[in-house]
Design a protein around this motif. Sequence first.
Motif, PDB file in Angstrom:
ATOM      1  N   VAL A 126       9.159   0.003   1.015  1.00 28.47           N
ATOM      2  CA  VAL A 126       9.178   0.969   2.117  1.00 28.47           C
ATOM      3  C   VAL A 126       8.515   2.282   1.700  1.00 28.47           C
ATOM      4  O   VAL A 126       7.731   2.858   2.454  1.00 28.47           O
ATOM      5  N   GLN A 127       8.790   2.747   0.489  1.00 28.14           N
ATOM      6  CA  GLN A 127       8.206   4.003   0.015  1.00 28.14           C
ATOM      7  C   GLN A 127       6.681   3.902  -0.061  1.00 28.14           C
ATOM      8  O   GLN A 127       5.975   4.842   0.292  1.00 28.14           O
ATOM      9  N   GLU A 128       6.169   2.765  -0.500  1.00 32.32           N
ATOM     10  CA  GLU A 128       4.721   2.579  -0.576  1.00 32.32           C
ATOM     11  C   GLU A 128       4.099   2.568   0.821  1.00 32.32           C
ATOM     12  O   GLU A 128       3.020   3.124   1.027  1.00 32.32           O
ATOM     13  N   ILE A 129       4.799   1.966   1.777  1.00 35.42           N
ATOM     14  CA  ILE A 129       4.308   1.959   3.157  1.00 35.42           C
ATOM     15  C   ILE A 129       4.287   3.369   3.716  1.00 35.42           C
ATOM     16  O   ILE A 129       3.337   3.783   4.381  1.00 35.42           O
ATOM     17  N   ARG A 130       5.330   4.138   3.410  1.00 34.59           N
ATOM     18  CA  ARG A 130       5.374   5.542   3.860  1.00 34.59           C
ATOM     19  C   ARG A 130       4.185   6.325   3.315  1.00 34.59           C
ATOM     20  O   ARG A 130       3.572   7.125   4.019  1.00 34.59           O
ATOM     21  N   GLU A 131       3.886   6.116   2.033  1.00 33.75           N
ATOM     22  CA  GLU A 131       2.751   6.806   1.415  1.00 33.75           C
ATOM     23  C   GLU A 131       1.441   6.417   2.092  1.00 33.75           C
ATOM     24  O   GLU A 131       0.583   7.263   2.344  1.00 33.75           O
ATOM     25  N   LEU A 132       1.282   5.130   2.396  1.00 29.41           N
ATOM     26  CA  LEU A 132       0.080   4.679   3.109  1.00 29.41           C
ATOM     27  C   LEU A 132      -0.029   5.348   4.474  1.00 29.41           C
ATOM     28  O   LEU A 132      -1.105   5.782   4.889  1.00 29.41           O
ATOM     29  N   ILE A 133       1.102   5.427   5.178  1.00 30.11           N
ATOM     30  CA  ILE A 133       1.106   6.073   6.502  1.00 30.11           C
ATOM     31  C   ILE A 133       0.659   7.528   6.378  1.00 30.11           C
ATOM     32  O   ILE A 133      -0.165   8.001   7.151  1.00 30.11           O
ATOM     33  N   LYS A 134       1.201   8.237   5.380  1.00 31.02           N
ATOM     34  CA  LYS A 134       0.817   9.643   5.177  1.00 31.02           C
ATOM     35  C   LYS A 134      -0.672   9.773   4.872  1.00 31.02           C
ATOM     36  O   LYS A 134      -1.356  10.636   5.417  1.00 31.02           O
ATOM     37  N   GLU A 144      -8.306   3.380  11.737  1.00 30.21           N
ATOM     38  CA  GLU A 144      -7.602   2.111  11.616  1.00 30.21           C
ATOM     39  C   GLU A 144      -7.614   1.667  10.159  1.00 30.21           C
ATOM     40  O   GLU A 144      -8.606   1.841   9.455  1.00 30.21           O
ATOM     41  N   PHE A 145      -6.485   1.101   9.697  1.00 36.15           N
ATOM     42  CA  PHE A 145      -6.345   0.657   8.318  1.00 36.15           C
ATOM     43  C   PHE A 145      -5.652  -0.699   8.311  1.00 36.15           C
ATOM     44  O   PHE A 145      -4.637  -0.896   8.973  1.00 36.15           O
ATOM     45  N   VAL A 146      -6.208  -1.659   7.564  1.00 41.78           N
ATOM     46  CA  VAL A 146      -5.617  -2.994   7.455  1.00 41.78           C
ATOM     47  C   VAL A 146      -5.467  -3.313   5.975  1.00 41.78           C
ATOM     48  O   VAL A 146      -6.402  -3.134   5.194  1.00 41.78           O
ATOM     49  N   TYR A 147      -4.259  -3.808   5.598  1.00 41.10           N
ATOM     50  CA  TYR A 147      -3.979  -4.192   4.211  1.00 41.10           C
ATOM     51  C   TYR A 147      -3.411  -5.604   4.221  1.00 41.10           C
ATOM     52  O   TYR A 147      -2.434  -5.882   4.913  1.00 41.10           O
ATOM     53  N   GLU A 148      -4.050  -6.506   3.470  1.00 42.96           N
ATOM     54  CA  GLU A 148      -3.581  -7.884   3.377  1.00 42.96           C
ATOM     55  C   GLU A 148      -3.356  -8.226   1.913  1.00 42.96           C
ATOM     56  O   GLU A 148      -4.180  -7.907   1.064  1.00 42.96           O
ATOM     57  N   HIS A 149      -2.198  -8.895   1.646  1.00 46.33           N
ATOM     58  CA  HIS A 149      -1.882  -9.283   0.282  1.00 46.33           C
ATOM     59  C   HIS A 149      -0.864 -10.414   0.321  1.00 46.33           C
ATOM     60  O   HIS A 149       0.192 -10.287   0.938  1.00 46.33           O
ATOM     61  N   GLY A 187      -0.521 -13.168   1.931  1.00 46.70           N
ATOM     62  CA  GLY A 187      -0.084 -13.632   3.244  1.00 46.70           C
ATOM     63  C   GLY A 187       0.578 -12.561   4.099  1.00 46.70           C
ATOM     64  O   GLY A 187       0.916 -12.811   5.237  1.00 46.70           O
ATOM     65  N   SER A 188       0.798 -11.377   3.558  1.00 48.05           N
ATOM     66  CA  SER A 188       1.356 -10.266   4.330  1.00 48.05           C
ATOM     67  C   SER A 188       0.220  -9.395   4.835  1.00 48.05           C
ATOM     68  O   SER A 188      -0.796  -9.233   4.158  1.00 48.05           O
ATOM     69  N   LYS A 189       0.404  -8.839   6.002  1.00 48.67           N
ATOM     70  CA  LYS A 189      -0.648  -8.012   6.584  1.00 48.67           C
ATOM     71  C   LYS A 189      -0.009  -6.767   7.194  1.00 48.67           C
ATOM     72  O   LYS A 189       0.966  -6.867   7.929  1.00 48.67           O
ATOM     73  N   ILE A 190      -0.561  -5.600   6.858  1.00 49.18           N
ATOM     74  CA  ILE A 190      -0.129  -4.334   7.444  1.00 49.18           C
ATOM     75  C   ILE A 190      -1.332  -3.733   8.145  1.00 49.18           C
ATOM     76  O   ILE A 190      -2.401  -3.594   7.551  1.00 49.18           O
ATOM     77  N   LYS A 191      -1.149  -3.405   9.410  1.00 48.45           N
ATOM     78  CA  LYS A 191      -2.226  -2.813  10.190  1.00 48.45           C
ATOM     79  C   LYS A 191      -1.723  -1.505  10.778  1.00 48.45           C
ATOM     80  O   LYS A 191      -0.689  -1.463  11.424  1.00 48.45           O
ATOM     81  N   MET A 192      -2.463  -0.417  10.507  1.00 43.59           N
ATOM     82  CA  MET A 192      -2.114   0.898  11.027  1.00 43.59           C
ATOM     83  C   MET A 192      -3.266   1.395  11.878  1.00 43.59           C
ATOM     84  O   MET A 192      -4.420   1.261  11.496  1.00 43.59           O
ATOM     85  N   LYS A 193      -2.936   1.960  12.997  1.00 45.51           N
ATOM     86  CA  LYS A 193      -3.954   2.449  13.904  1.00 45.51           C
ATOM     87  C   LYS A 193      -3.501   3.790  14.461  1.00 45.51           C
ATOM     88  O   LYS A 193      -2.377   3.923  14.926  1.00 45.51           O
TER      89      LYS A 193
END
Length: 162
Positions: free
Chosen positions: A4-12, A21-26, A28-34
């Motif tokens: 969660v902390q790493e996701i928060r840092e990415l959001i910031k 727009e930002f997409v992170y895949e690793h 099989g997991s995918k995080i997409k921020m827009k």
Amino acid sequence: MLKVQEIRELIKLVDQSNIDEFVYEHDGSKIKMKKKTAEAVVVQPAKTVIEEVQAPKAAVQAPVKQEPVVEPAVTESVKETENLHKIVSPMVGTFYQSSSPDAESYVKTGSKVSKDSIVCIVEAMKLFNEIEAEINGEIVEILVSDGQLVEYGQPLFLVKPE
């Protein structure tokens, strides 16, 4: 999977950058921020219709004596909350105090927590995200109820730091 902390840092980082727009895949997991993009909104003034209304004849009343408004003094509890740390929701979702309906709550008022203590779960899109305290201290107040929908950045707990 990212914590969660790493996701928060990415959001910031995405929020502070010029990236829309930002997409992170690793694994099989995918995080997409827009980011929300500014949209042009055309506003046309509405036609106003003014009707003349006659005020009713007022009955003669004795003048009302108004009491002066007294501002309440700042209480100690308000001063104390200024020194408390807020654990906030890192996402929009449903707040749960325990891992299952019949399990014990992770924390209660008065519980001691450390930085890596799990304090609750926020369910978002069928994923159960464990929320950590991120501070050493004591839970002073639980601000949301079990099963309540929470918003991003909404305070969940007040913690008295140690």
